[in-house]
Design an enzyme around this catalytic site. Structure first.
Site, PDB file in Angstrom:
ATOM      1  CB  VAL A   5      -0.988  -0.018   1.198  1.00  0.00           C
ATOM      2  CG1 VAL A   5      -0.266  -0.060   2.546  1.00  0.00           C
ATOM      3  CG2 VAL A   5      -1.914   1.181   1.172  1.00  0.00           C
ATOM      4  CE  LYS A  25      12.792  -9.891  -0.648  1.00  0.00           C
ATOM      5  NZ  LYS A  25      13.032  -9.558   0.748  1.00  0.00           N
ATOM      6  CD  GLU A 104     -10.415  -5.183  12.966  1.00  0.00           C
ATOM      7  OE1 GLU A 104      -9.540  -4.351  13.218  1.00  0.00           O
ATOM      8  OE2 GLU A 104     -10.359  -5.961  12.004  1.00  0.00           O
ATOM      9  CG  HIS A 323      -0.029  -9.868  12.684  1.00  0.00           C
ATOM     10  ND1 HIS A 323      -0.343 -10.568  11.545  1.00  0.00           N
ATOM     11  CD2 HIS A 323      -1.017  -8.941  12.840  1.00  0.00           C
ATOM     12  CE1 HIS A 323      -1.475 -10.093  11.039  1.00  0.00           C
ATOM     13  NE2 HIS A 323      -1.886  -9.092  11.795  1.00  0.00           N
ATOM     14  CD  GLU A 347       4.657  -4.363   9.001  1.00  0.00           C
ATOM     15  OE1 GLU A 347       3.752  -4.600   8.170  1.00  0.00           O
ATOM     16  OE2 GLU A 347       5.103  -5.223   9.780  1.00  0.00           O
ATOM     17  NE  ARG A 358      -1.043  -3.669  13.572  1.00  0.00           N
ATOM     18  CZ  ARG A 358      -1.828  -4.375  12.739  1.00  0.00           C
ATOM     19  NH1 ARG A 358      -2.319  -3.826  11.659  1.00  0.00           N
ATOM     20  NH2 ARG A 358      -2.089  -5.644  12.968  1.00  0.00           N
ATOM     21  CB  SER A 363      -0.734  -1.302   9.656  1.00  0.00           C
ATOM     22  OG  SER A 363      -1.577  -2.390   9.733  1.00  0.00           O
TER      23      SER A 363
HETATM   24  C1  LIG Z   1      -2.056 -11.820   7.280  1.00  0.00           C
HETATM   25  C2  LIG Z   1      -2.052 -10.338   7.543  1.00  0.00           C
HETATM   26  C3  LIG Z   1      -3.244  -9.677   7.795  1.00  0.00           C
HETATM   27  C4  LIG Z   1      -3.245  -8.296   8.036  1.00  0.00           C
HETATM   28  N1  LIG Z   1      -4.442  -7.660   8.223  1.00  0.00           N
HETATM   29  C5  LIG Z   1      -4.450  -6.300   8.338  1.00  0.00           C
HETATM   30  C6  LIG Z   1      -5.674  -5.582   8.405  1.00  0.00           C
HETATM   31  O1  LIG Z   1      -6.758  -6.161   8.340  1.00  0.00           O
HETATM   32  N2  LIG Z   1      -5.612  -4.225   8.524  1.00  0.00           N
HETATM   33  C7  LIG Z   1      -4.445  -3.534   8.579  1.00  0.00           C
HETATM   34  O2  LIG Z   1      -4.456  -2.292   8.694  1.00  0.00           O
HETATM   35  N3  LIG Z   1      -3.272  -4.205   8.512  1.00  0.00           N
HETATM   36  C8  LIG Z   1      -3.246  -5.549   8.387  1.00  0.00           C
HETATM   37  N4  LIG Z   1      -2.056  -6.205   8.299  1.00  0.00           N
HETATM   38  C9  LIG Z   1      -0.814  -5.411   8.288  1.00  0.00           C
HETATM   39  C10 LIG Z   1      -0.677  -4.702   6.944  1.00  0.00           C
HETATM   40  O3  LIG Z   1      -1.063  -5.592   5.918  1.00  0.00           O
HETATM   41  C11 LIG Z   1       0.753  -4.243   6.678  1.00  0.00           C
HETATM   42  O4  LIG Z   1       1.276  -3.595   7.793  1.00  0.00           O
HETATM   43  C12 LIG Z   1       0.792  -3.274   5.495  1.00  0.00           C
HETATM   44  O5  LIG Z   1       0.152  -3.854   4.391  1.00  0.00           O
HETATM   45  C13 LIG Z   1       2.221  -2.900   5.156  1.00  0.00           C
HETATM   46  O6  LIG Z   1       2.231  -2.200   3.933  1.00  0.00           O
HETATM   47  P1  LIG Z   1       3.615  -1.752   3.305  1.00  0.00           P
HETATM   48  O7  LIG Z   1       3.303  -1.129   1.983  1.00  0.00           O
HETATM   49  O8  LIG Z   1       4.376  -0.979   4.265  1.00  0.00           O
HETATM   50  O9  LIG Z   1       4.424  -3.122   3.107  1.00  0.00           O
HETATM   51  P2  LIG Z   1       4.067  -4.429   2.274  1.00  0.00           P
HETATM   52  O10 LIG Z   1       2.649  -4.456   1.887  1.00  0.00           O
HETATM   53  O11 LIG Z   1       4.593  -5.575   3.017  1.00  0.00           O
HETATM   54  O12 LIG Z   1       4.956  -4.233   0.973  1.00  0.00           O
HETATM   55  C14 LIG Z   1       6.360  -4.254   1.036  1.00  0.00           C
HETATM   56  C15 LIG Z   1       6.900  -4.358  -0.380  1.00  0.00           C
HETATM   57  O13 LIG Z   1       8.321  -4.190  -0.400  1.00  0.00           O
HETATM   58  C16 LIG Z   1       8.903  -5.188  -1.224  1.00  0.00           C
HETATM   59  N5  LIG Z   1      10.301  -5.354  -0.811  1.00  0.00           N
HETATM   60  C17 LIG Z   1      10.782  -5.816   0.377  1.00  0.00           C
HETATM   61  N6  LIG Z   1      12.126  -5.823   0.370  1.00  0.00           N
HETATM   62  C18 LIG Z   1      12.513  -5.347  -0.845  1.00  0.00           C
HETATM   63  C19 LIG Z   1      13.770  -5.132  -1.469  1.00  0.00           C
HETATM   64  N7  LIG Z   1      14.932  -5.408  -0.867  1.00  0.00           N
HETATM   65  N8  LIG Z   1      13.788  -4.650  -2.730  1.00  0.00           N
HETATM   66  C20 LIG Z   1      12.633  -4.376  -3.398  1.00  0.00           C
HETATM   67  N9  LIG Z   1      11.404  -4.573  -2.858  1.00  0.00           N
HETATM   68  C21 LIG Z   1      11.344  -5.047  -1.592  1.00  0.00           C
HETATM   69  C22 LIG Z   1       8.025  -6.389  -1.012  1.00  0.00           C
HETATM   70  O14 LIG Z   1       8.193  -7.319  -2.028  1.00  0.00           O
HETATM   71  C23 LIG Z   1       6.640  -5.713  -1.012  1.00  0.00           C
HETATM   72  O15 LIG Z   1       6.215  -5.490  -2.350  1.00  0.00           O
HETATM   73  C24 LIG Z   1      -2.025  -7.580   8.055  1.00  0.00           C
HETATM   74  C25 LIG Z   1      -0.832  -8.238   7.806  1.00  0.00           C
HETATM   75  C26 LIG Z   1      -0.832  -9.606   7.543  1.00  0.00           C
HETATM   76  C27 LIG Z   1       0.480 -10.273   7.254  1.00  0.00           C
END
Ligand SMILES: Cc1cc2nc3c(=O)[nH]c(=O)nc-3n(C[C@H](O)[C@H](O)[C@H](O)COP(=O)(O)OP(=O)(O)OC[C@H]3O[C@@H](n4cnc5c(N)ncnc54)[C@H](O)[C@@H]3O)c2cc1C
Length: 492
Positions: A5, A25, A104, A323, A347, A358, A363
């Protein structure tokens, strides 16, 4: 960097200011975002307000939240949700056409926006990927693994990456780390395999400031199967009357907390962890729901049946699992880090909105709200990217995969046992010592394992330094929160 996101939203919005390149990645859809089930919290309902959302967020954060960042989160959240709807997100609606809002744990109002029941993250990812594809100013490099930041004259000038195994240097006016969390440093996790903590480790190696790394949230009930990652069994199942039993069939939560199975996440996770050690496997007993289970929880029913479990008739094996990482790269309210021209959001960032724990569904919201701010700020960024002839560098040759797996498994086991749900000084000291030994054995090609090891070290080091228990961090040798640690953050 990253296509969850945070990365996708930044790319979409920053493309109004200039050319954007997303490096990710694996594929665009490999992210924790795509796994998110429950939803996104925002004060949109009748009788709700940003102020109530702020109070709930601060209460969960156990006196460690940054109040200004929380203010931004709750005030700007509703606009981000509406904007996402206008961009095509199909959130669940009631018969009156308004958003259907869920409730929730620890939220004082109904404020959880969701899509197709429990497929919210996938819908958010789909919407943002569509926006990114629709923009001619956003390019995407999949299977592009960022290895390190390029730091020149005190600024971040871009990244070096391995793209399908080839070395690629990318120069940029502004670089955004949106690489997500690090659940994969633990033996049991709900996080996807890409969540190896790369962003934390890459930033730390470039001397960028990180904070709050001791605060990891453990979900109490993942499905206990020999898989990685583990599937989640939502809290809602306990909300509908399912109870927890230890290997002796005893309903142990009744003795532990007045809310029994509905006690706070960290309390339930710790109780299950201790029962596992004491009696063996722990089970979720949802047999009282019988045939209604499948109607009420079609997604979880499908998950269980695919693994040979009939959830309304049989006991469901569960375990706590890593988590969510509350800490990360310290940013200001515009996502700026301690290194000029480097931003972070999602994150991997530590905006301070979560404090020590949290609040559920905050998130995805944080990702949207702070990615928007990063994109806005990038519009103001100066032109620093000097086109230069790339400095040749080598992508280390592929490591022996067997040896790499052994190293990864050793890190995950160590962290689970000593730096997980129940920590103490002796275990943490041994853990940091053994992590250092593993680090020495890693070869050049084990770049992901190096990131896991470095991130694990940051978590264990911070957990050792914080001699109290607060939010997601529990020390059995200091089981209470202490006044002198209130509001105090550990930076690295
Ligand atoms: C099972 C589950 C259920 C969840 N449910 C909820 C919910 O209902 N509500 C809520 O608010 N949150 C929820 N969360 C938490 C939430 O999904 C995450 O905190 C949030 O989506 C993180 O978003 P982000 O964009 O920071 O990272 P991510 O969505 O994890 O994306 C990270 C990206 O970085 C890429 N990446 C990593 N390392 C590298 C690298 N070295 N080079 C290039 N790319 C890289 C990855 O491939 C990925 O595309 C849940 C999490 C899980 C695991």
């Amino acid at each position: 960097m990253g296509s969850g996101v945070a990365g996708l939203h930044t790319a979409w919005r920053a493309s109004t200011h200039g050319e954007v390149l997303i490096l990710t990645k694996r594929t665009l859809f490999d992210s924790a975002t795509a796994y998110a089930q429950g939803g996104i919290a925002a004060a949109l309902g009748a009788g709700d307000s940003p102020d109530l959302h702020r109070k709930d967020t601060l209460a969960a954060g156990a006196a460690l939240c940054d109040t200004e960042a929380v203010e931004v989160l709750v005030e700007e959240g509703p606009a981000r949700i509406r904007e996402l709807q206008l961009a095509g997100a199909r959130f669940d609606l009631g018969t009156d056409g308004r958003l259907k809002l869920g409730k929730e744990a620890a939220h004082s109002r109904r404020r959880i926006v969701h899509a197709q029941g429990d497929r919210t993250g996938a819908e958010v990812a789909r919407t943002l990927v569509d926006r990114v594809h629709a923009s001619r100013r956003v390019s995407v490099l999949e299977h592009a693994r960022v290895l390190e930041l390029i730091v020149e004259r005190g600024r971040c000038a871009g990244v070096r990456a391995s793209v399908l195994g080839q070395p690629v240097e990318i120069r940029a006016d502004a670089t955004v780390l949106a690489t997500g969390g690090c659940g994969q440093v633990y033996r049991y996790t709900t996080n996807p395999v890409v969540a190896t903590g790369d962003g934390f480790a890459i930033a730390h190696r470039a001397d960028v400031t990180l904070a709050d790394m001791e605060f990891v949230q453990f979900h109490p009930t993942a499905l206990d199967t020999p898989e990685n990652p583990l599937a989640l069994v939502s809290e809602a199942v306990r909300g509908e009357g399912a109870v927890l039993r230890n290997a002796e069939g005893e309903r142990f939560m009744v003795k532990r907390h007045k809310l029994a199975e509905l006690a706070p996440r960290d309390v339930v996770a710790r109780a299950i962890f201790n029962e596992q050690k004491r009696t063996g496997r722990v089970w979720l007993d949802a047999r009282s729901l019988g045939k209604n289970f499948a109607t009420r929880f079609p997604g979880i029913t499908a998950l269980c049946r695919a693994r040979g479990i009939e959830p309304g008739e049989q006991l469901i094996p569960v375990t706590p699992a890593a988590h969510y990482m509350m800490g990360g790269i310290v940013t200001d309210l515009s996502g700026r880090t301690s290194l000029a021209d480097l931003f972070a959001c999602g994150e991997v960032a530590c905006t301070g909105v979560h404090g020590a724990n949290r609040l559920a569904s905050n998130s995805l919201l944080e990702g949207l709200v702070f990615a928007e701010r990063v994109a806005r700020e990038m519009g103001q960024a100066g032109r620093h990217a000097v086109p230069r002839r790339p400095r040749p560098f080598d992508v280390p040759p592929l490591a022996d995969r067997g040896a790499a797996q052994v190293a990864a498994d050793a890190i995950r086991a160590l962290m689970w046992d000593a730096a997980g749900i129940d920590r103490n000084s002796r275990g943490l000291r041994a853990c940091t010592r053994q992590l250092a030994e593993i680090g020495e054995r890693l070869t050049g090609g084990m770049t992901e394992e190096r990131n896991m090891c470095d991130t694990a070290m940051l978590i264990a080091g911070a957990a050792l330094a914080r001699r109290e228990s607060r939010g997601g961090h529990y020390r059995s040798d200091f089981p209470r929160a202490k006044g002198e640690w209130r509001g105090k953050r550990l930076e690295w």
